[in-house]
Design a protein around this motif. Structure first.
Motif, mmCIF file in Angstrom:
data_model
loop_
_atom_site.group_PDB
_atom_site.id
_atom_site.type_symbol
_atom_site.label_atom_id
_atom_site.label_comp_id
_atom_site.label_asym_id
_atom_site.label_seq_id
_atom_site.Cartn_x
_atom_site.Cartn_y
_atom_site.Cartn_z
ATOM 1 N N GLY A 163 11.055 112.156 4.352
ATOM 2 C CA GLY A 163 11.247 111.664 2.988
ATOM 3 C C GLY A 163 12.410 112.319 2.272
ATOM 4 O O GLY A 163 12.618 112.087 1.072
ATOM 5 N N SER A 164 13.190 113.145 2.988
ATOM 6 C CA SER A 164 14.312 113.831 2.353
ATOM 7 C C SER A 164 15.434 112.859 2.021
ATOM 8 O O SER A 164 15.581 111.798 2.644
ATOM 9 N N GLY A 165 16.245 113.235 1.048
ATOM 10 C CA GLY A 165 17.360 112.388 0.644
ATOM 11 C C GLY A 165 18.352 112.169 1.775
ATOM 12 O O GLY A 165 18.916 111.081 1.926
ATOM 13 N N ARG A 166 18.558 113.201 2.601
ATOM 14 C CA ARG A 166 19.511 113.082 3.701
ATOM 15 C C ARG A 166 19.036 112.034 4.725
ATOM 16 O O ARG A 166 19.804 111.171 5.151
ATOM 17 N N THR A 167 17.745 112.107 5.086
ATOM 18 C CA THR A 167 17.219 111.169 6.084
ATOM 19 C C THR A 167 17.204 109.745 5.542
ATOM 20 O O THR A 167 17.670 108.803 6.209
ATOM 21 N N LEU A 168 16.668 109.571 4.325
ATOM 22 C CA LEU A 168 16.606 108.227 3.749
ATOM 23 C C LEU A 168 17.999 107.664 3.490
ATOM 24 O O LEU A 168 18.238 106.469 3.668
ATOM 25 N N GLY A 169 18.919 108.544 3.097
ATOM 26 C CA GLY A 169 20.295 108.094 2.868
ATOM 27 C C GLY A 169 20.937 107.575 4.144
ATOM 28 O O GLY A 169 21.619 106.540 4.144
ATOM 29 N N LEU A 170 20.726 108.297 5.254
ATOM 30 C CA LEU A 170 21.284 107.852 6.530
ATOM 31 C C LEU A 170 20.674 106.531 6.978
ATOM 32 O O LEU A 170 21.381 105.640 7.479
ATOM 33 N N PHE A 171 19.366 106.375 6.809
ATOM 34 C CA PHE A 171 18.736 105.099 7.137
ATOM 35 C C PHE A 171 19.322 103.970 6.289
ATOM 36 O O PHE A 171 19.606 102.873 6.782
ATOM 37 N N GLY A 172 19.503 104.251 4.990
ATOM 38 C CA GLY A 172 20.070 103.237 4.105
ATOM 39 C C GLY A 172 21.485 102.843 4.497
ATOM 40 O O GLY A 172 21.834 101.656 4.536
ATOM 41 N N VAL A 173 22.310 103.845 4.783
ATOM 42 C CA VAL A 173 23.685 103.564 5.207
ATOM 43 C C VAL A 173 23.687 102.764 6.502
ATOM 44 O O VAL A 173 24.478 101.821 6.670
ATOM 45 N N ALA A 174 22.809 103.131 7.434
ATOM 46 C CA ALA A 174 22.737 102.426 8.710
ATOM 47 C C ALA A 174 22.423 100.951 8.508
ATOM 48 O O ALA A 174 23.061 100.076 9.111
ATOM 49 N N VAL A 175 21.457 100.657 7.656
ATOM 50 C CA VAL A 175 21.080 99.265 7.407
ATOM 51 C C VAL A 175 22.239 98.490 6.801
ATOM 52 O O VAL A 175 22.590 97.390 7.259
ATOM 53 N N VAL A 176 22.870 99.065 5.780
ATOM 54 C CA VAL A 176 23.971 98.375 5.112
ATOM 55 C C VAL A 176 25.137 98.148 6.069
ATOM 56 O O VAL A 176 25.686 97.034 6.175
ATOM 57 N N VAL A 177 25.523 99.193 6.785
ATOM 58 C CA VAL A 177 26.679 99.082 7.688
ATOM 59 C C VAL A 177 26.415 98.079 8.799
ATOM 60 O O VAL A 177 27.276 97.251 9.132
ATOM 61 N N LEU A 178 25.213 98.111 9.390
ATOM 62 C CA LEU A 178 24.913 97.199 10.490
ATOM 63 C C LEU A 178 24.809 95.752 10.022
ATOM 64 O O LEU A 178 25.186 94.826 10.754
ATOM 65 N N VAL A 179 24.316 95.531 8.805
ATOM 66 C CA VAL A 179 24.279 94.167 8.264
ATOM 67 C C VAL A 179 25.699 93.640 8.045
ATOM 68 O O VAL A 179 26.035 92.504 8.417
ATOM 69 N N VAL A 180 26.543 94.471 7.432
ATOM 70 C CA VAL A 180 27.940 94.066 7.221
ATOM 71 C C VAL A 180 28.648 93.874 8.557
ATOM 72 O O VAL A 180 29.423 92.923 8.738
ATOM 73 N N TRP A 181 28.364 94.761 9.505
ATOM 74 C CA TRP A 181 28.958 94.632 10.837
ATOM 75 C C TRP A 181 28.563 93.309 11.492
ATOM 76 O O TRP A 181 29.403 92.609 12.070
ATOM 77 N N GLY A 182 27.280 92.937 11.389
ATOM 78 C CA GLY A 182 26.826 91.669 11.954
ATOM 79 C C GLY A 182 27.516 90.481 11.312
ATOM 80 O O GLY A 182 27.896 89.519 11.996
#
Length: 482
Positions: free
Chosen positions: A229-248
């Motif tokens: 639940g840390s900001g670092r972990t959730l932030g990385l998950f969030g960035v991953a989702v956004v980047v992969l959606v834009v990449w697709g």
């Protein structure tokens, strides 16, 4: 006369190609377990903190995630053998850098270079499709795919033995020597394929996929340490989702994408890749649970009090069984189709985990469990390349196989995270320390069985198709061995 002389030629050449590529796959997969025996002592060896030395494993995982899809696409464009040689040079370079290191930073650099060589197995499978006669392809790709598990299973006892008997640098010198040997064999026996796509490399797509995957896998692998639940972990998950959606979105609109999402969306490819994630999860659950159970002290009442070397030897038969089942996997795929083989593999894995829930109190019982699961993995991993190659154009073989290999890696990463949480949360006190409880191992084995059942259901959803029949016209045109 000339026909009689030339006919025996293809078999030895084909056999040499298969042997060299499978050996290369085993050597590269050894890198995944190479440092595991060193983990407890690594902070002292390189004068760093335990959290810092954990990057010696994480860095390899992240490098592989970046390299596998990129190297696969470059192989389709510029030559699979050429990219195979590049990968092996990276492996040797990384091994030498790690062997010469006495501190954390160069060790991590060496491990990154080793991770960048992870494209060897999908490249090898793709070379086989281009170069082997159609009748040899099924068993050859099954053996190559099984080499992923074989190297991992055999690497643990070998690395434990070397680490126990010699200076830890010897591990990396041995891996460098093996890399040089494979490189020499590839240069001598493996031909370059003329099947290429040409075109321009999708640099933007490669960068986007790399960023997305690094963020995703970093969050998965480090979430237990940083806190889910840390900001670092959730932030990385969030960035991953956004980047992969834009990449697709970008990949679906570019003319020469890194990954052809239209091909990837075909049901046979899509469901095979989904099954790969789940099977990667199931395979790694065994690799984490059984060695830990073997090494826990007997005073717990369920630990077997064995050394790392014995734990590795218990796991080794699973790798041998994987290789032994590869020809049987190919035979079933030829007779019934690879979909059936994949379903059988998933069921055998589930049975292995269920047996483990009952038998976990003696070394021979865990040998049996690991062998059963290894047999299922051999069936399943042997079927997946056939399913993938039966649904993609021959010019996209390396990229498609690389993506499938990446899906397995994502599954193993998720498995590592889940097993780590279970082992950390379900504990019992043993004097001043806490150790995983017996229920923790039961939970992991139960999750592994459940994952295998899910993989069976996903495999059942794959459209029925005789992959070998679909491949034969392309293979007949591409086969040049001899």
């Amino acid at each position: 006369m000339s026909a009689a002389v030339s006919e025996p030629g293809p078999a030895p050449r084909a056999g040499a190609v298969v042997a060299v590529l499978a050996f290369g796959g085993i050597v590269v997969s050894l890198m995944q377990t190479l440092v595991i025996p060193l983990v407890p002592e690594l902070p002292k060896l390189v004068h760093a903190s335990p959290s810092g030395t954990a990057w010696a494993i994480t860095a390899t995982l992240l490098a592989a995630a970046v390299a596998v899809p990129v190297i696969g696409r470059l192989g389709d464009m510029y030559g699979k053998r050429r990219m195979l040689i590049v990968s092996l040079v990276l492996l040797v370079s990384g091994s030498v850098v790690a062997a010469l290191s006495n501190s954390l930073e160069p060790l991590i650099v060496g491990r990154i270079l080793q991770g960048l060589a992870s494209g060897v197995i999908p490249l090898g499978i793709s070379i086989m499709r281009d170069e082997l006669p159609a009748e040899r392809l099924g068993s050859a790709t099954a053996q190559m795919s099984a080499s992923l598990g074989v190297g991992g299973a055999l690497g643990l006892p070998a690395a434990a033995l070397l680490a126990d008997q010699f200076n830890w640098h010897v591990l990396f010198w041995v891996s460098a020597g093996l890399g040089v040997l494979v490189l020499g064999l590839v240069l001598s026996f493996v031909p370059e394929s003329s099947v290429r796509t040409g075109g321009r490399f999708d640099l933007v797509g490669a960068a986007g996929l790399s960023v997305g995957l690094i963020c995703l896998l970093l969050a998965i692998s480090k979430g237990g340490t940083w806190g889910w639940g840390s900001g670092r972990t959730l932030g990385l998950f969030g960035v991953a989702v956004v980047v992969l959606v834009v990449w697709g979105w970008f990949e679906s609109r570019t003319k020469q994408p890194l990954v052809d999402l239209r091909t990837t969306a075909r049901p046979q490819v899509l469901f095979t890749n989904l099954a790969s994630i789940v099977l990667g999860f199931a395979m790694f659950a065994m690799s984490l649970a059984l060695p830990t159970l073997l090494q826990l002290p007997k005073i717990t009442g369920y630990g077997l009090g064995r050394s790392m070397l014995v734990a590795g030897l218990v796991m080794a038969p699973s790798g041998l069984v994987m290789m032994a089942t590869a020809p049987l996997s190919a035979a079933i795929s030829k007779a019934k189709g690879p979909k059936v083989t994949l379903m059988i593999g998933a069921l055998v894995i589930a049975v292995g985990y269920v047996v483990g829930l009952v038998l976990m109190s003696a070394v021979w019982e865990l040998v049996l469990v690991s062998a059963l699961i290894g047999a299922g993995i051999g069936f399943a991993y042997g079927a997946m390349p056939a399913l993938i190659m039966g649904a993609v154009p021959i010019s996209e073989t390396a990229a498609a196989n690389s993506l499938n290999s990446l899906m397995r890696s994502i599954g193993t990463s998720i498995s590592s995270a889940v097993a780590g949480v279970v082992l950390a949360q379900l504990t019992v006190n043993l004097g001043p320390i806490s150790v995983p409880s017996q229920n923790a191992f039961r939970v992991i084995l139960g999750i592994g069985a459940g994952a295998a059942v899910v993989a069976f259901l996903v495999a059942a959803a794959i459209p029925a198709r005789r992959t070998e029949v679909a491949l034969e016209p392309q293979l007949a045109a591409a086969s040049k061995v001899g």
